[in-house]
Design a protein around this motif. Structure first.
Motif, PDB file in Angstrom:
ATOM      1  N   ASN A  61      12.778   0.595  13.985  1.00 13.46           N
ATOM      2  CA  ASN A  61      12.731  -0.487  13.082  1.00 13.46           C
ATOM      3  C   ASN A  61      13.666  -0.364  12.026  1.00 13.46           C
ATOM      4  OD1 ASN A  61      11.639  -2.585  11.578  1.00 13.46           O
ATOM      5  ND2 ASN A  61       9.538  -1.726  11.444  1.00 13.46           N
ATOM      6  N   ASN A  62      14.835  -1.085  11.973  1.00 18.80           N
ATOM      7  CA  ASN A  62      15.988  -0.585  11.204  1.00 18.80           C
ATOM      8  C   ASN A  62      15.755  -0.712   9.665  1.00 18.80           C
ATOM      9  OD1 ASN A  62      18.651  -0.240  10.112  1.00 18.80           O
ATOM     10  ND2 ASN A  62      19.515  -1.750  11.609  1.00 18.80           N
ATOM     11  N   LYS A  63      15.325   0.170   9.097  1.00 22.96           N
ATOM     12  CA  LYS A  63      15.003   0.062   7.483  1.00 22.96           C
ATOM     13  C   LYS A  63      16.324   0.039   6.876  1.00 22.96           C
ATOM     14  CE  LYS A  63      14.064   4.980   7.407  1.00 22.96           C
ATOM     15  NZ  LYS A  63      14.658   5.205   8.697  1.00 22.96           N
ATOM     16  N   GLU A  64      17.336   0.768   7.387  1.00 22.43           N
ATOM     17  CA  GLU A  64      18.672   0.868   6.452  1.00 22.43           C
ATOM     18  C   GLU A  64      19.121  -0.686   6.610  1.00 22.43           C
ATOM     19  OE1 GLU A  64      17.952   3.171   8.959  1.00 22.43           O
ATOM     20  OE2 GLU A  64      18.009   4.793   7.946  1.00 22.43           O
ATOM     21  N   GLY A  65      19.110  -1.124   7.737  1.00 19.88           N
ATOM     22  CA  GLY A  65      19.543  -2.657   7.786  1.00 19.88           C
ATOM     23  C   GLY A  65      18.755  -3.578   7.142  1.00 19.88           C
ATOM     24  N   GLN A  66      17.754  -3.189   7.093  1.00 24.90           N
ATOM     25  CA  GLN A  66      16.827  -4.231   6.084  1.00 24.90           C
ATOM     26  C   GLN A  66      16.893  -4.003   4.695  1.00 24.90           C
ATOM     27  OE1 GLN A  66      12.468  -3.999   7.753  1.00 24.90           O
ATOM     28  NE2 GLN A  66      13.396  -3.698   9.657  1.00 24.90           N
ATOM     29  N   ALA A  67      17.183  -2.878   4.421  1.00 27.00           N
ATOM     30  CA  ALA A  67      17.209  -2.385   2.812  1.00 27.00           C
ATOM     31  C   ALA A  67      18.555  -3.019   2.577  1.00 27.00           C
ATOM     32  CB  ALA A  67      17.486  -0.895   2.594  1.00 27.00           C
ATOM     33  N   GLU A  68      19.620  -3.110   3.281  1.00 29.81           N
ATOM     34  CA  GLU A  68      21.288  -3.474   3.056  1.00 29.81           C
ATOM     35  C   GLU A  68      21.012  -4.929   2.702  1.00 29.81           C
ATOM     36  OE1 GLU A  68      23.865  -2.804   6.138  1.00 29.81           O
ATOM     37  OE2 GLU A  68      25.315  -4.004   5.008  1.00 29.81           O
ATOM     38  N   ALA A  69      20.215  -5.623   3.790  1.00 27.37           N
ATOM     39  CA  ALA A  69      19.965  -7.229   3.605  1.00 27.37           C
ATOM     40  C   ALA A  69      19.187  -7.750   2.449  1.00 27.37           C
ATOM     41  CB  ALA A  69      19.210  -7.662   5.156  1.00 27.37           C
ATOM     42  N   ILE A  70      18.286  -6.903   2.141  1.00 25.11           N
ATOM     43  CA  ILE A  70      17.420  -6.998   0.714  1.00 25.11           C
ATOM     44  C   ILE A  70      18.558  -6.997  -0.516  1.00 25.11           C
ATOM     45  CG2 ILE A  70      15.852  -6.014  -0.859  1.00 25.11           C
ATOM     46  CD1 ILE A  70      14.138  -5.208   1.794  1.00 25.11           C
ATOM     47  N   ASP A  80       0.966  -1.242  -0.109  1.00 24.04           N
ATOM     48  CA  ASP A  80      -0.159   0.226  -0.034  1.00 24.04           C
ATOM     49  C   ASP A  80       0.893   1.375   0.218  1.00 24.04           C
ATOM     50  OD1 ASP A  80      -2.996   0.787   0.392  1.00 24.04           O
ATOM     51  OD2 ASP A  80      -1.848   1.982   1.828  1.00 24.04           O
ATOM     52  N   GLN A  81       0.324   2.103  -0.755  1.00 23.77           N
ATOM     53  CA  GLN A  81       1.169   3.477  -0.878  1.00 23.77           C
ATOM     54  C   GLN A  81       1.258   4.579   0.074  1.00 23.77           C
ATOM     55  OE1 GLN A  81      -0.784   2.034  -2.994  1.00 23.77           O
ATOM     56  NE2 GLN A  81      -1.926   3.651  -4.285  1.00 23.77           N
ATOM     57  N   SER A  82       0.116   4.046   1.188  1.00 24.82           N
ATOM     58  CA  SER A  82       0.045   5.048   2.065  1.00 24.82           C
ATOM     59  C   SER A  82       0.812   4.766   3.410  1.00 24.82           C
ATOM     60  CB  SER A  82      -1.587   5.430   2.460  1.00 24.82           C
ATOM     61  OG  SER A  82      -2.196   4.156   2.912  1.00 24.82           O
ATOM     62  N   ASP A  83       1.612   3.466   3.506  1.00 26.83           N
ATOM     63  CA  ASP A  83       2.067   3.223   4.859  1.00 26.83           C
ATOM     64  C   ASP A  83       3.562   3.779   4.962  1.00 26.83           C
ATOM     65  OD1 ASP A  83       2.083   0.382   6.563  1.00 26.83           O
ATOM     66  OD2 ASP A  83       3.960   1.547   6.321  1.00 26.83           O
ATOM     67  N   THR A  84       3.437   4.817   6.096  1.00 29.57           N
ATOM     68  CA  THR A  84       4.611   5.511   6.456  1.00 29.57           C
ATOM     69  C   THR A  84       6.138   4.705   6.534  1.00 29.57           C
ATOM     70  OG1 THR A  84       3.143   6.956   7.360  1.00 29.57           O
ATOM     71  CG2 THR A  84       5.462   7.141   7.869  1.00 29.57           C
ATOM     72  N   PHE A  85       5.707   3.784   7.321  1.00 30.88           N
ATOM     73  CA  PHE A  85       7.090   2.961   7.213  1.00 30.88           C
ATOM     74  C   PHE A  85       7.590   2.286   5.944  1.00 30.88           C
ATOM     75  CE2 PHE A  85       9.466  -1.180   8.202  1.00 30.88           C
ATOM     76  CZ  PHE A  85      10.737  -0.819   8.538  1.00 30.88           C
ATOM     77  N   VAL A  86       6.825   1.527   5.690  1.00 31.09           N
ATOM     78  CA  VAL A  86       7.142   0.918   4.026  1.00 31.09           C
ATOM     79  C   VAL A  86       7.639   1.793   3.112  1.00 31.09           C
ATOM     80  CG1 VAL A  86       6.316  -0.647   2.256  1.00 31.09           C
ATOM     81  CG2 VAL A  86       5.645  -1.057   4.876  1.00 31.09           C
ATOM     82  N   ASN A  87       6.905   3.210   2.940  1.00 26.04           N
ATOM     83  CA  ASN A  87       7.611   4.025   2.079  1.00 26.04           C
ATOM     84  C   ASN A  87       8.996   4.533   2.574  1.00 26.04           C
ATOM     85  OD1 ASN A  87       5.552   4.729   0.068  1.00 26.04           O
ATOM     86  ND2 ASN A  87       4.304   5.680   1.694  1.00 26.04           N
ATOM     87  N   GLN A  88       9.196   4.634   3.783  1.00 28.81           N
ATOM     88  CA  GLN A  88      10.506   5.047   4.173  1.00 28.81           C
ATOM     89  C   GLN A  88      11.646   3.957   3.926  1.00 28.81           C
ATOM     90  OE1 GLN A  88       9.443   8.093   7.816  1.00 28.81           O
ATOM     91  NE2 GLN A  88      11.455   7.554   7.567  1.00 28.81           N
ATOM     92  N   LEU A  89      11.119   2.878   4.136  1.00 28.99           N
ATOM     93  CA  LEU A  89      12.205   1.388   3.920  1.00 28.99           C
ATOM     94  C   LEU A  89      12.286   1.298   2.458  1.00 28.99           C
ATOM     95  CD1 LEU A  89      13.429  -1.414   4.518  1.00 28.99           C
ATOM     96  CD2 LEU A  89      11.017  -2.222   4.386  1.00 28.99           C
TER      97      LEU A  89
END
Ligand code: GAL
Ligand code: CA
Length: 345
Positions: free
Chosen positions: A293-302, A42-51
């Motif tokens: 919720n470590n989005k930088e770390g999750q993006a790095e792992a992805i 969903d485009q309106s989720d704040t955390f997912v957008n930042q991730l």
């Protein structure tokens, strides 16, 4: 562009270096191309957008080295059927790795079948498929975070604050009256966060009394509505608000603001995520704390997984749980630890 201090040169450098090696090896015969297809719920989720912003930034940093990279993004507006079509389109457009944030985490079969037919690996993220589904094929992975840890940390933050600030128990009855704002039902994070936060509070010896639980689907406006109703029911008896994410904690605050409550009679609020708005609210003491919720770390792992899968190097050098899972740890954020998380302009 704004960047996290945390992200710092370190992460980008490591990734770029790793990718550079992968590319370098390939380059002898053929230039590596990483075409990432990202489908999110969903485009309106704040955390997912930042991730996803992090993913973009980090992939661009990869691309500045010798690899050719591209990313196609599709948001499903909360419909699994739409997401299935979008994944088909991403495959048709030539993506060689898929990153999928499922709408319905119990319904990935169609997507898995399409990917397998075209031999394109999938990295699921943030919305965890059930184990049997992830085991359907050996090119399926998951990157997320350990939900129980976020609940425990939220409980620890609340316990510490309550122990050192007896006035939080406003009616001085020796108990903390609390309400919970919950994320989507059926989401792996929802129940686990709530249970662990509440258990942790109890285990730290704090007497708590549940007034109510309401579902607000991670959403700020829904949380505001739910909170307004709880306020009209419980008036100023609510002493603590535990929200499964920052947006809902902020929605709860919005409700009090809208009703013109004075600051001195507000409960204390805790969120999870450490989104930009969440961190700002911690800075302004509107939220008592959050859990990063470590989005930088999750993006790095992805991206590490994506690079390894596309280059055909395999994922042997990565630390995977059960050969398929990466869980990036959370961390606690309060005003005193905020600096390392806050964005620089
Ligand atoms: C959670 C996050 C929520 C929401 C949800 C969507 O991990 O804390 O804010 O983004 O994922 O799946
Ligand atoms: Ca009380």
């Amino acid at each position: 562009m704004r960047r996290k201090k945390l992200l710092a040169a370190g992460i980008v450098f490591c990734m770029a270096a790793q990718l550079f090696c992968a590319c370098g090896r390939e380059r002898a015969d053929e230039k590596e191309k990483i075409y990432v297809g990202v489908a999110y719920y969903d485009q309106s989720d704040t955390f997912v957008n930042q991730l996803i912003d992090c993913l973009k930034e980090q992939l661009e940093a990869y691309g500045e080295e010798s690899c050719e990279t591209a990313m196609l993004l599709r948001a499903a507006g909360g419909f699994q059927r739409i997401q299935n079509d979008q994944v088909e389109e991403l495959i048709d457009s030539g993506c060689n790795v898929l990153c999928v944030n499922l709408v319905d985490r119990a319904d990935p079969s169609e997507i898995i079948d399409m990917a397998r037919d075209n031999d394109i690996p999938i990295i699921f993220f943030n919305r965890e498929p059930v184990r049997e589904d992830l085991m359907q094929w050996d090119k399926l992975y998951y990157v997320g975070a350990p939900a129980d840890q976020s609940g425990i940390m939220q409980g620890e933050l609340a316990a510490k604050l309550i122990q050192s600030n007896p006035e939080i128990d406003r009616n001085q009855d020796g108990k903390i009256q609390y309400v919970v704002l919950e994320g989507e039902p059926g989401h792996q994070d929802t129940i686990i966060r709530t249970e662990n936060a509440v258990d942790t509070l109890k285990r730290s010896g704090i007497e708590i009394e549940k007034l109510s639980y309401e579902i607000a689907n991670w959403n700020r406006a829904q949380a505001q509505n739910q909170m307004q109703q709880m306020i009209s029911q419980y008036q100023n008896r609510i002493e603590l608000v535990l929200a499964n994410n920052d947006d809902m904690a902020l929605g709860a605050l919005d409700a009090y603001e809208k009703l013109n409550y004075m600051e001195s009679v507000l409960p204390v609020f805790f969120g999870i995520d450490g989104t930009d708005v969440g961190l700002e609210a911690v800075r302004d003491s509107r939220l008592a704390g959050t859990v990063y919720n470590n989005k930088e770390g999750q993006a790095e792992a992805i991206l590490k997984l994506a690079a390894a899968l596309v280059s055909g190097q395999g994922v042997d050098t990565m630390e995977l749980e059960d050969d398929r899972y990466v869980y990036v740890p959370y961390s606690k954020v309060t005003k005193s630890t905020l600096d390392q998380y806050l964005e620089e302009e």
